[in-house]
Scaffold this motif. Structure first.
Motif, PDB file in Angstrom:
ATOM      1  N   LEU B 333      61.764   8.566  56.391  1.00 31.01           N
ATOM      2  CA  LEU B 333      61.801  10.160  55.354  1.00 31.01           C
ATOM      3  C   LEU B 333      60.444   9.828  54.705  1.00 31.01           C
ATOM      4  CD1 LEU B 333      63.542  10.882  54.378  1.00 31.01           C
ATOM      5  CD2 LEU B 333      63.665   8.905  52.595  1.00 31.01           C
ATOM      6  N   LYS B 334      60.124  11.325  55.117  1.00 35.54           N
ATOM      7  CA  LYS B 334      58.594  11.804  54.492  1.00 35.54           C
ATOM      8  C   LYS B 334      59.685  12.378  52.999  1.00 35.54           C
ATOM      9  CE  LYS B 334      55.084  11.585  57.194  1.00 35.54           C
ATOM     10  NZ  LYS B 334      54.195  10.932  56.720  1.00 35.54           N
ATOM     11  N   VAL B 335      60.130  13.545  53.438  1.00 29.90           N
ATOM     12  CA  VAL B 335      60.559  13.945  52.249  1.00 29.90           C
ATOM     13  C   VAL B 335      62.053  13.445  51.427  1.00 29.90           C
ATOM     14  CG1 VAL B 335      60.942  15.894  51.271  1.00 29.90           C
ATOM     15  CG2 VAL B 335      58.921  16.212  52.695  1.00 29.90           C
ATOM     16  N   LYS B 336      62.536  13.086  50.815  1.00 29.33           N
ATOM     17  CA  LYS B 336      63.535  12.648  49.638  1.00 29.33           C
ATOM     18  C   LYS B 336      64.527  13.641  49.731  1.00 29.33           C
ATOM     19  CE  LYS B 336      61.764   8.546  48.039  1.00 29.33           C
ATOM     20  NZ  LYS B 336      60.937   8.244  46.761  1.00 29.33           N
ATOM     21  N   GLU B 337      66.060  13.226  49.998  1.00 27.68           N
ATOM     22  CA  GLU B 337      66.507  13.982  48.985  1.00 27.68           C
ATOM     23  C   GLU B 337      66.642  15.150  48.358  1.00 27.68           C
ATOM     24  OE1 GLU B 337      70.473  13.085  50.620  1.00 27.68           O
ATOM     25  OE2 GLU B 337      71.182  15.335  50.301  1.00 27.68           O
ATOM     26  N   GLY B 338      66.848  16.303  48.469  1.00 24.94           N
ATOM     27  CA  GLY B 338      66.628  17.560  47.360  1.00 24.94           C
ATOM     28  C   GLY B 338      65.209  17.752  46.713  1.00 24.94           C
ATOM     29  N   GLN B 339      64.100  17.182  47.205  1.00 26.94           N
ATOM     30  CA  GLN B 339      62.930  17.686  46.892  1.00 26.94           C
ATOM     31  C   GLN B 339      62.177  18.120  47.661  1.00 26.94           C
ATOM     32  OE1 GLN B 339      60.550  13.917  46.782  1.00 26.94           O
ATOM     33  NE2 GLN B 339      60.989  13.144  45.018  1.00 26.94           N
ATOM     34  N   LYS B 340      61.157  19.022  47.415  1.00 24.81           N
ATOM     35  CA  LYS B 340      60.623  19.833  48.343  1.00 24.81           C
ATOM     36  C   LYS B 340      58.935  19.593  48.570  1.00 24.81           C
ATOM     37  CE  LYS B 340      62.965  24.160  46.344  1.00 24.81           C
ATOM     38  NZ  LYS B 340      62.848  24.757  45.800  1.00 24.81           N
TER      39      LYS B 340
END
Lengths: 307, 359
Positions: B333-340
């Protein structure tokens, strides 16, 4: 791997090999006559724009092919006059011809940017190439057949005919050939024009089949690969055919390995591999039979008859 | 306007550098000299063509106030340094370097000529007299990826790239993520050809991707050759940099059009007015720097609706293809849910998202 896939992959190989083989075949004849013409890239570009423009203006691709060959031959004769009649340095003149060809083709081509022609298809009826197996035989552009026939004909000409023997004699010992009455300069003019026509044909393959459009410098350095292949093949037609296809296989292998996700080597290594293997094979061939790198003895030397 | 190739340039540079001495008694309203260096020929009908179109628009808009020069086919190696240096010596006060690989060369020459303004396209190094500018091409890739994901029947789409640089990597990722948003099973096969412009290799690489099952292929190189191959093969692709529908009306689903003119006009005006300062521009769909050619008949109503939604989302600022969760190829996982992902992260991105098959 299915049969169809292998055949499709072979079609890729044949497509990328053909223009290199055409140009290299012509250069082989030129070098056999004792002249080195480094202007292959330039002559290819002149052929490419001539073939594209004539096809676009007349709608007749066969006329385009003929004019591309004539344009390649005409540009090679500029080189011929300079090195044969005026005794100019062949390497420098050949490089100048490449630069001239790039410039001239860009100039003529500026009116043809942003235009497309239909690609020139197989000369055989579509039905013959429907089946995957028959596609490998009947499914190519006319250039593919011309390239193979050309290199075979050159091999026959050089090794089995009297005229071929004379051409080789001119390339191996121009003074001896001259002293027994052969017209050295005229033979070299003919060889240069033949090489120019073959380069023009190779260029037309780019602008009429591979990508039927005109873009400046669209040959992207293939002329230099063709020149290297002549050396790689040890100035022999059979080896030139095999070597060109070997090179084509390596270039296709790079693309297929990358697209299939083979991460063993970095991308740059794949791109460099054909050249790397070429050097290794060349070294093996020349060390084994001592004939691998035997250039015509008069290659690159100007001929000035003494009396 | 004067046209030079690199070779002409080298030959005449010495002679030309003497000219400023002759013209020392300049008039007050002398035109601003603006130079461009291009990676390819202006006739590539792609990347360089689009920049040159921008240059022409700028020249037309500013008339006698500017005098532009360009050098084409400038390699991305040390040979760019003397070319930049000579352009500066010839009195060009604003120099646009239009490819990523000129970054360090621009920085070096900019140090030597503090009174000359440089603008480097797609890079990330700046100085007092070096601006960077880029377009958010990945927004365009998100639109084409959305169409590819909807139109593809095989579920395998291709991406023909040039080099593994951030600009291309973010393109691959945006294209893949957008396609997966409409079809989660989408796989992207990626080929980098180590060149920006080589029609024969571009064609061979497109053929390779098609043979490996790709039925929609995006290109990130500069010629229309891949599209012509798609047309012949009966598969689909996208115009790159310019509307290439003339070359392949059936194959070109749409095209990402690079619009540089407004940036060149604004920056040259700023240089004339003395308001130019070092900045970092990154314009996209919203600003009109990334535009699209009309959809062709093979873009289904579904695909059109999905693509338009992405375009409207970018215009409104409500959509971003780089919104988490985003996983890399290994499944991390490189970018967490909801993050940009911020533009800063994107500018240096060097990993591919899950679903990209690459060497």
């Amino acid at each position: 791997m299915s049969m169809t896939f292998i055949i499709d992959a072979l079609v890729t190989v044949i497509g990328i090999t053909t223009p290199i083989l055409l140009a290299a075949s012509g250069e082989l004849v030129v070098e056999k006559s004792g002249v080195i013409n480094l202007g292959v890239e330039g002559m290819m570009l002149v052929g490419a724009i001539a073939g594209f423009a004539v096809t676009f203006e007349t709608g007749n691709p066969w006329l385009g092919i003929v004019i591309a060959m004539l344009a390649g031959a005409a540009s090679s004769l500029i080189f011929g006059v300079l090195v044969l009649s005026l005794g100019a340095n062949q390497v420098a003149t050949g490089l100048a011809l490449t630069i001239f060809g790039i410039g001239l083709s860009s100039l003529i081509g500026s009116n043809y940017v942003g235009i497309a022609n239909d690609p020139l298809d197989s000369p055989f009826p579509d039905d013959l190439a429907k089946d995957a197996f028959w596609r490998i035989i009947f499914g190519h552009s006319p250039f593919v057949y011309m390239a193979v026939l050309l290199v075979l004909a050159i091999g026959y000409f050089l090794n089995k005919t009297r005229a071929g023997l004379v051409l080789r004699a001119v390339g191996e010992n121009d003074f001896s050939a001259h002293s027994i009455g052969y017209p050295v300069i005229a033979i070299r003019y003919a060889a240069i024009a033949f090489g120019g026509a073959a380069s023009g044909l190779a260029g037309a393959d780019f602008s009429m089949v591979i990508s039927p459009l005109w873009a400046e410098q669209m040959t992207a350095g293939r002329g230099w690969i063709a020149l290297a292949l002549v050396v790689f093949a040890g100035w022999r037609a059979g080896r030139l055919l095999a070597g060109s296809y070997f090179f084509g296989v390596l270039m296709a292998l790079e693309l297929y390995a990358k697209a299939s996700g083979f991460a063993i080597f970095p991308s740059q290594f794949w791109a460099a591999m054909p050249y790397l293997i070429a050097v290794i094979v060349l070294a093996i061939i020349s060390s084994r039979d001592g004939k691998g790198g035997k250039a015509p003895a008069c290659l690159g030397k100007p001929f000035i008859p003494n009396g | 306007m004067s046209k030079f190739t690199r070779r002409d340039f080298m030959a005449t540079a010495a002679a030309a550098s003497a000219l400023p001495l002759i013209g020392a008694s300049a008039k007050a309203a002398e035109p601003l000299k603006v130079a461009f260096i291009y990676i390819g020929p202006v006739g590539d009908y792609g990347w360089t063509w689009a920049h040159d179109k921008g240059r022409k628009e700028m020249e037309a808009a500013l008339g006698g106030a500017v005098k532009t020069t360009y050098v084409e086919n400038v390699k991305e190696d040390a040979s760019a340094i003397p070319i930049l240096r000579d352009l500066a010596r010839q009195g060009n006060k604003l120099i646009f370097a239009t490819s990523f690989g000129y970054m360090d060369q621009v920085m070096e020459v900019a140090k030597e000529f503090p009174d000359v303004k440089f603008e480097h396209c797609t890079g990330f190094k700046r100085a007092a007299n070096v601006t960077t500018y880029n377009s958010r091409f990945h927004e365009g890739r998100a639109v084409t990826g959305t169409i590819a994901g909807t139109v593809s029947k095989s579920g395998v789409i291709g991406y023909l790239g040039s080099f593994k640089i951030p600009e291309v990597v973010m393109g691959v990722n945006a294209f893949t993520l957008a396609a997966q948003a409409v079809n989660p099973k989408i796989q992207t096969k990626l080929v980098m050809i180590d060149s920006w412009f080589d029609p024969a290799k571009e064609t061979a690489a497109t053929e390779t991707l098609a043979n490996l099952g790709c039925d929609v292929i995006a290109t990130h190189t500069d010629s229309p050759a891949p599209l012509q191959f798609c047309q012949k093969k009966g598969i689909f692709g996208f115009g790159q940099g310019a509307d290439m529908s003339k070359f392949a009306p059936k194959a070109q689903l749409t095209a990402i059009q690079d619009i540089w003119g407004p940036h060149y006009i604004a920056r040259t005006k700023a240089a004339i007015a003395g308001t130019w300062k070092s900045e970092d521009f990154w314009d996209g769909i919203k600003e009109g720097a990334v535009q699209f050619a009309p959809y062709n008949a093979s873009v289904t109503a579904d695909a059109q609706a999905a693509a338009n939604k992405v375009i409207e989302g970018y215009k409104a600022g409500s959509y971003d293809v780089f919104t988490g969760p985003i996983y890399d190829q290994a499944g991390t996982l490189k970018v967490k849910e909801g993050q940009k992902m911020g533009l800063g992260d994107l500018a240096t991105i060097d990993w591919y998202v899950k679903g990209v098959q690459s060497a």
